[in-house]
Scaffold this motif. Structure first.
Motif, PDB file in Angstrom:
ATOM      1  N   VAL A 168      43.719  59.069 -21.465  1.00  0.00           N
ATOM      2  CA  VAL A 168      42.550  59.389 -22.278  1.00  0.00           C
ATOM      3  C   VAL A 168      42.254  60.885 -22.135  1.00  0.00           C
ATOM      4  CG1 VAL A 168      40.077  58.967 -22.619  1.00  0.00           C
ATOM      5  CG2 VAL A 168      41.634  57.041 -22.205  1.00  0.00           C
ATOM      6  N   GLU A 177      43.560  71.235 -25.289  1.00  0.00           N
ATOM      7  CA  GLU A 177      44.084  71.777 -26.554  1.00  0.00           C
ATOM      8  C   GLU A 177      43.984  70.763 -27.684  1.00  0.00           C
ATOM      9  OE1 GLU A 177      47.337  74.902 -24.648  1.00  0.00           O
ATOM     10  OE2 GLU A 177      48.051  73.221 -25.862  1.00  0.00           O
ATOM     11  N   PHE A 178      44.311  69.521 -27.372  1.00  0.00           N
ATOM     12  CA  PHE A 178      44.141  68.466 -28.380  1.00  0.00           C
ATOM     13  C   PHE A 178      43.020  67.496 -27.990  1.00  0.00           C
ATOM     14  CE2 PHE A 178      48.828  69.464 -28.575  1.00  0.00           C
ATOM     15  CZ  PHE A 178      48.692  70.369 -29.612  1.00  0.00           C
ATOM     16  N   GLN A 179      42.990  67.111 -26.722  1.00  0.00           N
ATOM     17  CA  GLN A 179      42.077  66.035 -26.298  1.00  0.00           C
ATOM     18  C   GLN A 179      40.599  66.391 -26.450  1.00  0.00           C
ATOM     19  OE1 GLN A 179      43.391  65.041 -22.280  1.00  0.00           O
ATOM     20  NE2 GLN A 179      45.520  65.029 -22.946  1.00  0.00           N
ATOM     21  N   GLN A 181      39.329  68.435 -28.809  1.00  0.00           N
ATOM     22  CA  GLN A 181      38.966  68.850 -30.177  1.00  0.00           C
ATOM     23  C   GLN A 181      37.911  67.905 -30.751  1.00  0.00           C
ATOM     24  OE1 GLN A 181      39.951  71.566 -31.826  1.00  0.00           O
ATOM     25  NE2 GLN A 181      41.246  72.267 -30.139  1.00  0.00           N
ATOM     26  N   LEU A 182      36.950  68.483 -31.427  1.00  0.00           N
ATOM     27  CA  LEU A 182      35.832  67.684 -31.934  1.00  0.00           C
ATOM     28  C   LEU A 182      36.145  67.021 -33.271  1.00  0.00           C
ATOM     29  CD1 LEU A 182      32.761  69.943 -31.089  1.00  0.00           C
ATOM     30  CD2 LEU A 182      33.701  68.022 -29.784  1.00  0.00           C
ATOM     31  N   ILE A 183      35.857  65.729 -33.318  1.00  0.00           N
ATOM     32  CA  ILE A 183      36.023  64.926 -34.519  1.00  0.00           C
ATOM     33  C   ILE A 183      34.655  64.347 -34.834  1.00  0.00           C
ATOM     34  CG2 ILE A 183      37.087  62.797 -35.376  1.00  0.00           C
ATOM     35  CD1 ILE A 183      39.376  63.667 -33.220  1.00  0.00           C
ATOM     36  N   LEU A 188      38.125  64.200 -29.161  1.00  0.00           N
ATOM     37  CA  LEU A 188      39.191  63.210 -29.355  1.00  0.00           C
ATOM     38  C   LEU A 188      39.260  62.218 -28.192  1.00  0.00           C
ATOM     39  CD1 LEU A 188      41.770  62.104 -30.739  1.00  0.00           C
ATOM     40  CD2 LEU A 188      43.054  63.976 -29.684  1.00  0.00           C
ATOM     41  N   TYR A 189      39.086  62.725 -26.947  1.00  0.00           N
ATOM     42  CA  TYR A 189      39.228  61.793 -25.811  1.00  0.00           C
ATOM     43  C   TYR A 189      38.193  60.671 -25.867  1.00  0.00           C
ATOM     44  CZ  TYR A 189      35.621  64.658 -23.426  1.00  0.00           C
ATOM     45  OH  TYR A 189      34.493  65.342 -23.101  1.00  0.00           O
ATOM     46  N   LEU A 191      37.108  59.330 -28.647  1.00  0.00           N
ATOM     47  CA  LEU A 191      37.633  58.420 -29.671  1.00  0.00           C
ATOM     48  C   LEU A 191      38.721  57.540 -29.049  1.00  0.00           C
ATOM     49  CD1 LEU A 191      37.483  57.937 -32.787  1.00  0.00           C
ATOM     50  CD2 LEU A 191      39.398  59.520 -33.016  1.00  0.00           C
ATOM     51  N   VAL A 192      39.580  58.163 -28.235  1.00  0.00           N
ATOM     52  CA  VAL A 192      40.630  57.394 -27.555  1.00  0.00           C
ATOM     53  C   VAL A 192      39.976  56.403 -26.585  1.00  0.00           C
ATOM     54  CG1 VAL A 192      42.663  57.519 -26.069  1.00  0.00           C
ATOM     55  CG2 VAL A 192      42.314  59.264 -27.828  1.00  0.00           C
ATOM     56  N   LYS A 195      38.797  53.396 -28.364  1.00  0.00           N
ATOM     57  CA  LYS A 195      39.917  52.498 -28.701  1.00  0.00           C
ATOM     58  C   LYS A 195      40.376  51.739 -27.458  1.00  0.00           C
ATOM     59  CE  LYS A 195      41.789  52.142 -32.209  1.00  0.00           C
ATOM     60  NZ  LYS A 195      41.477  51.256 -33.371  1.00  0.00           N
TER      61      LYS A 195
ATOM     62  N   TYR B 144      50.532  65.068 -26.471  1.00  0.00           N
ATOM     63  CA  TYR B 144      49.116  64.767 -26.185  1.00  0.00           C
ATOM     64  C   TYR B 144      48.540  65.578 -25.018  1.00  0.00           C
ATOM     65  CZ  TYR B 144      44.850  61.920 -25.679  1.00  0.00           C
ATOM     66  OH  TYR B 144      43.544  61.502 -25.596  1.00  0.00           O
ATOM     67  N   GLY B 146      49.252  68.734 -24.246  1.00  0.00           N
ATOM     68  CA  GLY B 146      49.129  70.161 -24.532  1.00  0.00           C
ATOM     69  C   GLY B 146      50.246  71.011 -23.936  1.00  0.00           C
ATOM     70  N   PHE B 178      44.673  58.544 -34.605  1.00  0.00           N
ATOM     71  CA  PHE B 178      44.318  59.802 -33.940  1.00  0.00           C
ATOM     72  C   PHE B 178      44.879  61.009 -34.707  1.00  0.00           C
ATOM     73  CE2 PHE B 178      44.762  56.701 -30.317  1.00  0.00           C
ATOM     74  CZ  PHE B 178      43.413  56.400 -30.280  1.00  0.00           C
ATOM     75  N   GLN B 181      42.846  62.417 -37.738  1.00  0.00           N
ATOM     76  CA  GLN B 181      41.426  62.744 -37.564  1.00  0.00           C
ATOM     77  C   GLN B 181      41.176  64.218 -37.853  1.00  0.00           C
ATOM     78  OE1 GLN B 181      38.897  60.661 -36.910  1.00  0.00           O
ATOM     79  NE2 GLN B 181      40.259  58.871 -36.855  1.00  0.00           N
ATOM     80  N   LEU B 182      40.087  64.483 -38.549  1.00  0.00           N
ATOM     81  CA  LEU B 182      39.806  65.857 -38.975  1.00  0.00           C
ATOM     82  C   LEU B 182      39.118  66.681 -37.888  1.00  0.00           C
ATOM     83  CD1 LEU B 182      38.613  65.336 -42.665  1.00  0.00           C
ATOM     84  CD2 LEU B 182      40.904  65.928 -41.812  1.00  0.00           C
ATOM     85  N   ILE B 183      39.659  67.857 -37.683  1.00  0.00           N
ATOM     86  CA  ILE B 183      39.117  68.825 -36.730  1.00  0.00           C
ATOM     87  C   ILE B 183      38.824  70.093 -37.524  1.00  0.00           C
ATOM     88  CG2 ILE B 183      39.749  70.261 -34.752  1.00  0.00           C
ATOM     89  CD1 ILE B 183      41.619  67.673 -34.088  1.00  0.00           C
ATOM     90  N   LEU B 188      44.410  66.510 -37.129  1.00  0.00           N
ATOM     91  CA  LEU B 188      44.994  66.813 -35.821  1.00  0.00           C
ATOM     92  C   LEU B 188      46.478  67.167 -35.940  1.00  0.00           C
ATOM     93  CD1 LEU B 188      45.025  66.845 -32.693  1.00  0.00           C
ATOM     94  CD2 LEU B 188      45.280  64.359 -32.736  1.00  0.00           C
ATOM     95  N   LEU B 191      47.059  70.708 -36.561  1.00  0.00           N
ATOM     96  CA  LEU B 191      46.803  71.502 -35.354  1.00  0.00           C
ATOM     97  C   LEU B 191      48.028  71.438 -34.426  1.00  0.00           C
ATOM     98  CD1 LEU B 191      44.434  73.021 -33.927  1.00  0.00           C
ATOM     99  CD2 LEU B 191      43.887  70.879 -32.778  1.00  0.00           C
ATOM    100  N   LYS B 195      50.703  74.448 -33.257  1.00  0.00           N
ATOM    101  CA  LYS B 195      51.143  74.704 -31.881  1.00  0.00           C
ATOM    102  C   LYS B 195      52.674  74.647 -31.798  1.00  0.00           C
ATOM    103  CE  LYS B 195      48.867  75.251 -28.647  1.00  0.00           C
ATOM    104  NZ  LYS B 195      48.291  76.518 -28.091  1.00  0.00           N
TER     105      LYS B 195
END
Lengths: 307, 307
Positions: A168, A177-179, A181-183, A188-189, A191-192, A195, B144, B146, B178, B181-183, B188, B191, B195
């Motif tokens: 997560v 860098e990804f986890q 990021q705001l959605i 994102l974490y 959101l994960v 789930k 995931y 990074g 995932f 999802q829009l950032i 994503l 993004l 990278k």
């Protein structure tokens, strides 16, 4: 399977797991010498040295630590021979009554994810037989591919009474860098995590779910939020010790019942003999140094939890 | 290594890769019979059957197809014996002059990611020796975690002239949970694509980078965008055939130079003999059926590209 882990944690009063991530640079010299003398400087020699290293640690911690977490990459790098040492370690830990979390970070889709689940947690069909390949109790899984990647693992968990920990929020510096990021205003974490909570509902086992989560000790404020987002998920917490986490930072990863998290330390335990604090044990007694480091870690975490 | 792959694609005029994902249900019965007679219904028996299956296919395609992509999960599920068949397959493909993309979807952090990179693309140090464990040319990697997870792979790629394909947008139905999802208004996967482009700059090899990307054939409109986001990344495109993708959908994954993408088919090629279209070959001639299916796939894609 999560109930078995919880029972074992309660029995030992030790919410910790020891990461069996053998790196050559931490391997006591006398073990390498003996193994290389027997097998030469070969993959087989390396695998034998790793196995003896693990055995020395397991023999010294199995009665006080509920679980181990072998990191398969550290074995896979020695090819087939390394993976044989991985399997031998899994089996030996089971013999000693320990629970094994295979830190394999696998994840794919459909029949491929099912093949990974079968490899690590299940049985594979060969003609009329069903055979156990690697036989861990839990595996870590990467969620980037979504439900198609996770559901085949849950199917095997339910059939075989096993569990998974889904990544997560990982403990490394660049995990954001990804986890992070705001959605729609939330990372994102989270959101994960939502789930994980949803997936976990289909695999409850006692008060917790066989579907747990990995959340790094290095991000306690995120642990606090995620604890609430996934109340039934056990949280596997890497990043203690070497990566900077301490007992006092980890309180909020736990539920009010004093359960809900299991903290991992790898180098801090298995390479304890290399640290000034435990140097008195000496290289030959690396196993005893590991035992003392495990006891100190348990005391640190239980102290922080007021237990 | 990407230059070697590009040269091989140009030489064969075949921008395709065959997924060697042996599933028991597709395995010709006569191969299982012989293997089980020799080794019993054991992991060794399964591994032998898989190896003979792969060999039958490789012998029939190696002169017209530039690369294979063995999916390691399908071997790992047969434990140590399965992984021996994986390694044997990698070595045999190299003997036949094919490039091997290990579809391993590994990914971790720091020294652990480096261990995976070493396992699949590099050499591991054992005492004074450096030994090659699995020896693929490329590996697929999960992003995931990074940069901490990717950079150790790039280091090994640069040292050993190897390559990776990073999962950007996967072919499965739930990949959007995932990845889409829009950032800040952009998905994503874009993004991640950015990278990939950034990571790839440190490993250029001819016109392309050793750092490629995985983008599913099932999402052609996303392929079009990603092609522009990462102009120097080769795109590995799964999802052709069995998952629904067709040549005409794939044109925009390619660059104007007619290069930049390599399309994978697994079941569509290796299990061709089970399909009505190729039933005339019969089960015993499964290899010839695979060859014909590969030729048809090449014609479909080259036709769409106007080559």
């Amino acid at each position: 399977m999560i109930k078995k882990l919880v029972d074992k944690i309660v029995e030992t009063n030790a919410p910790i797991v020891v990461g069996l991530d053998p790196m050559m640079k931490y391997l006591p010299k006398h073990l390498a010498d003996v193994a290389f003398e027997q097998y030469g400087e070969t993959l087989e020699g390396a695998a034998e040295a790793i196995w003896q290293y693990n055995k020395g640690i397991i023999d010294n911690i199995y009665d006080i630590v509920p679980a181990v977490k072998p990191q398969i990459a550290m074995y896979e790098q020695f090819g087939i021979e390394g993976l044989k040492a991985f399997k031998k370690t899994v089996d030996y830990c089971h013999e000693k009554g320990m629970i094994v979390i295979g830190d394999v970070k696998r994840g794919d889709i459909g029949s491929t994810s099912e093949a990974y689940a079968v490899a690590h947690l299940g049985k594979v069909n060969v003609g009329s037989k069903a055979i156990t390949p690697f036989d861990e109790d839990f595996a870590t899984v990467n969620p980037y591919l979504g439900s198609d990647g996770i559901n085949p693992f849950i199917k095997v968990c339910n059939e075989q009474d096993r569990g998974i920990f889904i990544l997560v929020k990982t403990s490394n510096p660049s995990s954001g860098e990804f986890q992070d990021q705001l959605i729609n205003g939330r990372p994102l974490y989270e959101l994960v995590g939502e789930k994980v909570n949803e997936w976990g509902a289909s695999s409850m086992d006692g008060d917790y779910s066989n579907v747990g989560a990995v959340v790094g000790a290095t991000y306690p404020e995120m642990g606090r939020v995620l604890r609430k987002v996934m109340p039934k998920a056990y949280i596997l917490v890497p990043g203690y010790g070497a990566q900077g986490g301490q007992g006092k930072d980890l309180v909020d990863f736990f539920n009010p019942d004093g359960l809900g998290a299991i903290v991992n330390s790898s180098r801090g335990i298995i390479a304890a003999y290399t640290k000034e604090q435990y140097a008195k044990f000496g290289e030959k007694n690396f196993g005893e140094a590991s035992r003392q480091a495990a006891l100190d870690m348990i005391a640190d975490i239980n102290g922080a939890l007021g237990k």
